[in-house]
Design a protein around this motif. Sequence first.
Motif, PDB file in Angstrom:
ATOM      1  N   SER A  92       0.829  -1.208   0.000  1.00 41.41           N
ATOM      2  CA  SER A  92       0.000   0.000   0.000  1.00 41.41           C
ATOM      3  C   SER A  92       0.864   1.259   0.000  1.00 41.41           C
ATOM      4  O   SER A  92       1.996   1.266   0.499  1.00 41.41           O
ATOM      5  CB  SER A  92      -0.915   0.024   1.227  1.00 41.41           C
ATOM      6  OG  SER A  92      -0.163   0.293   2.397  1.00 41.41           O
ATOM      7  N   CYS A  93       0.294   2.309  -0.535  1.00 42.00           N
ATOM      8  CA  CYS A  93       0.986   3.597  -0.537  1.00 42.00           C
ATOM      9  C   CYS A  93       1.210   4.093   0.892  1.00 42.00           C
ATOM     10  O   CYS A  93       2.245   4.695   1.181  1.00 42.00           O
ATOM     11  CB  CYS A  93       0.187   4.630  -1.335  1.00 42.00           C
ATOM     12  SG  CYS A  93       0.397   4.483  -3.120  1.00 42.00           S
ATOM     13  N   ASP A  94       0.268   3.821   1.795  1.00 42.10           N
ATOM     14  CA  ASP A  94       0.444   4.242   3.192  1.00 42.10           C
ATOM     15  C   ASP A  94       1.706   3.620   3.786  1.00 42.10           C
ATOM     16  O   ASP A  94       2.483   4.302   4.460  1.00 42.10           O
ATOM     17  CB  ASP A  94      -0.777   3.842   4.044  1.00 42.10           C
ATOM     18  CG  ASP A  94      -1.998   4.706   3.752  1.00 42.10           C
ATOM     19  OD1 ASP A  94      -1.829   5.827   3.219  1.00 42.10           O
ATOM     20  OD2 ASP A  94      -3.119   4.245   4.055  1.00 42.10           O
ATOM     21  N   THR A  95       1.922   2.335   3.524  1.00 41.45           N
ATOM     22  CA  THR A  95       3.096   1.635   4.062  1.00 41.45           C
ATOM     23  C   THR A  95       4.387   2.220   3.501  1.00 41.45           C
ATOM     24  O   THR A  95       5.314   2.546   4.251  1.00 41.45           O
ATOM     25  CB  THR A  95       3.028   0.126   3.752  1.00 41.45           C
ATOM     26  OG1 THR A  95       1.845  -0.420   4.354  1.00 41.45           O
ATOM     27  CG2 THR A  95       4.249  -0.604   4.257  1.00 41.45           C
ATOM     28  N   VAL A  96       4.457   2.378   2.172  1.00 45.15           N
ATOM     29  CA  VAL A  96       5.702   2.873   1.583  1.00 45.15           C
ATOM     30  C   VAL A  96       5.961   4.329   1.955  1.00 45.15           C
ATOM     31  O   VAL A  96       7.114   4.740   2.113  1.00 45.15           O
ATOM     32  CB  VAL A  96       5.777   2.657   0.051  1.00 45.15           C
ATOM     33  CG1 VAL A  96       5.734   1.179  -0.276  1.00 45.15           C
ATOM     34  CG2 VAL A  96       4.717   3.409  -0.694  1.00 45.15           C
ATOM     35  N   GLN A  97       4.901   5.112   2.152  1.00 44.73           N
ATOM     36  CA  GLN A  97       5.086   6.496   2.580  1.00 44.73           C
ATOM     37  C   GLN A  97       5.687   6.561   3.978  1.00 44.73           C
ATOM     38  O   GLN A  97       6.575   7.370   4.245  1.00 44.73           O
ATOM     39  CB  GLN A  97       3.759   7.266   2.534  1.00 44.73           C
ATOM     40  CG  GLN A  97       3.318   7.607   1.131  1.00 44.73           C
ATOM     41  CD  GLN A  97       1.926   8.229   1.108  1.00 44.73           C
ATOM     42  OE1 GLN A  97       1.107   8.025   2.003  1.00 44.73           O
ATOM     43  NE2 GLN A  97       1.659   8.983   0.041  1.00 44.73           N
ATOM     44  N   GLN A  98       5.227   5.694   4.876  1.00 44.23           N
ATOM     45  CA  GLN A  98       5.769   5.670   6.239  1.00 44.23           C
ATOM     46  C   GLN A  98       7.241   5.278   6.244  1.00 44.23           C
ATOM     47  O   GLN A  98       8.070   5.913   6.900  1.00 44.23           O
ATOM     48  CB  GLN A  98       4.962   4.706   7.117  1.00 44.23           C
ATOM     49  CG  GLN A  98       3.572   5.202   7.436  1.00 44.23           C
ATOM     50  CD  GLN A  98       2.736   4.138   8.172  1.00 44.23           C
ATOM     51  OE1 GLN A  98       3.204   3.036   8.442  1.00 44.23           O
ATOM     52  NE2 GLN A  98       1.498   4.485   8.469  1.00 44.23           N
ATOM     53  N   VAL A  99       7.589   4.226   5.493  1.00 44.42           N
ATOM     54  CA  VAL A  99       8.978   3.769   5.434  1.00 44.42           C
ATOM     55  C   VAL A  99       9.846   4.827   4.756  1.00 44.42           C
ATOM     56  O   VAL A  99      10.949   5.131   5.214  1.00 44.42           O
ATOM     57  CB  VAL A  99       9.093   2.406   4.720  1.00 44.42           C
ATOM     58  CG1 VAL A  99      10.546   1.987   4.562  1.00 44.42           C
ATOM     59  CG2 VAL A  99       8.298   1.338   5.468  1.00 44.42           C
ATOM     60  N   ALA A 100       9.346   5.413   3.668  1.00 44.76           N
ATOM     61  CA  ALA A 100      10.098   6.434   2.947  1.00 44.76           C
ATOM     62  C   ALA A 100      10.384   7.648   3.830  1.00 44.76           C
ATOM     63  O   ALA A 100      11.485   8.203   3.807  1.00 44.76           O
ATOM     64  CB  ALA A 100       9.346   6.861   1.687  1.00 44.76           C
ATOM     65  N   THR A 101       9.423   8.045   4.630  1.00 44.00           N
ATOM     66  CA  THR A 101       9.596   9.186   5.530  1.00 44.00           C
ATOM     67  C   THR A 101      10.679   8.891   6.575  1.00 44.00           C
ATOM     68  O   THR A 101      11.476   9.761   6.917  1.00 44.00           O
ATOM     69  CB  THR A 101       8.257   9.538   6.217  1.00 44.00           C
ATOM     70  OG1 THR A 101       7.299   9.862   5.206  1.00 44.00           O
ATOM     71  CG2 THR A 101       8.410  10.711   7.160  1.00 44.00           C
ATOM     72  N   GLN A 102      10.724   7.641   7.067  1.00 47.52           N
ATOM     73  CA  GLN A 102      11.753   7.262   8.053  1.00 47.52           C
ATOM     74  C   GLN A 102      13.129   7.127   7.400  1.00 47.52           C
ATOM     75  O   GLN A 102      14.147   7.471   7.991  1.00 47.52           O
ATOM     76  CB  GLN A 102      11.384   5.936   8.722  1.00 47.52           C
ATOM     77  CG  GLN A 102      10.148   6.000   9.594  1.00 47.52           C
ATOM     78  CD  GLN A 102       9.737   4.609  10.065  1.00 47.52           C
ATOM     79  OE1 GLN A 102      10.545   3.688  10.132  1.00 47.52           O
ATOM     80  NE2 GLN A 102       8.456   4.444  10.389  1.00 47.52           N
ATOM     81  N   TYR A 103      13.156   6.635   6.152  1.00 47.57           N
ATOM     82  CA  TYR A 103      14.428   6.372   5.486  1.00 47.57           C
ATOM     83  C   TYR A 103      15.040   7.617   4.832  1.00 47.57           C
ATOM     84  O   TYR A 103      16.261   7.752   4.778  1.00 47.57           O
ATOM     85  CB  TYR A 103      14.248   5.270   4.430  1.00 47.57           C
ATOM     86  CG  TYR A 103      15.476   5.043   3.585  1.00 47.57           C
ATOM     87  CD1 TYR A 103      16.696   4.685   4.162  1.00 47.57           C
ATOM     88  CD2 TYR A 103      15.429   5.207   2.208  1.00 47.57           C
ATOM     89  CE1 TYR A 103      17.830   4.489   3.379  1.00 47.57           C
ATOM     90  CE2 TYR A 103      16.555   5.007   1.422  1.00 47.57           C
ATOM     91  CZ  TYR A 103      17.748   4.650   2.018  1.00 47.57           C
ATOM     92  OH  TYR A 103      18.867   4.467   1.258  1.00 47.57           O
ATOM     93  N   SER A 104      14.228   8.531   4.352  1.00 44.49           N
ATOM     94  CA  SER A 104      14.740   9.650   3.563  1.00 44.49           C
ATOM     95  C   SER A 104      15.857  10.460   4.243  1.00 44.49           C
ATOM     96  O   SER A 104      16.809  10.844   3.567  1.00 44.49           O
ATOM     97  CB  SER A 104      13.599  10.562   3.104  1.00 44.49           C
ATOM     98  OG  SER A 104      12.961  11.180   4.188  1.00 44.49           O
ATOM     99  N   PRO A 105      15.833  10.688   5.547  1.00 49.03           N
ATOM    100  CA  PRO A 105      16.953  11.417   6.152  1.00 49.03           C
ATOM    101  C   PRO A 105      18.267  10.605   6.149  1.00 49.03           C
ATOM    102  O   PRO A 105      19.350  11.171   6.297  1.00 49.03           O
ATOM    103  CB  PRO A 105      16.515  11.674   7.595  1.00 49.03           C
ATOM    104  CG  PRO A 105      15.065  11.391   7.652  1.00 49.03           C
ATOM    105  CD  PRO A 105      14.757  10.469   6.512  1.00 49.03           C
TER     106      PRO A 105
END
Length: 143
Positions: A92-105
């Motif tokens: 789901s987009c919700d899942t990848v958005q959460q992981v992406a937000t944590q990983y992006s920094p």
Amino acid sequence: MSSSLQRISLAVLAGFAGVALAACGGEQEATSSSETSAATISENPNASVVGGPKPVSPTTSVADDHAGHTQCGITKGPDGSLRILILQGDVSCDTVQQVATQYSPKIATGQPQQVSGWQCGPSETAGILASCSKGDQEFGLAP
């Protein structure tokens, strides 16, 4: 002064005068030629183009380059916004958005990272800066 010496002197003087005039004319011609060349080069539609990354414009998106991939919004990246694209699997987009937000920094480290059970790191896929995978699921972050 003998007539032959006078003729040689006149010939040498004429030669110097010719060289001096040619040099002056050459400078003027070189300047006008280079100005014309510069204008011609910049206006030449057939001029060679230097390769490099294709910038994203408002009318073209990375999603176009990765047709068939679902785009799930954007996240902050080290040099601006990154698009989140589902590359593989049913996630789901919700899942990848959460992981992406944590990983992006952490992207700027260039090191593999584990984020919420996902393996994330630099991507070898053209146009994708980084990707995260878990089982048969994968998403990417693209400029």
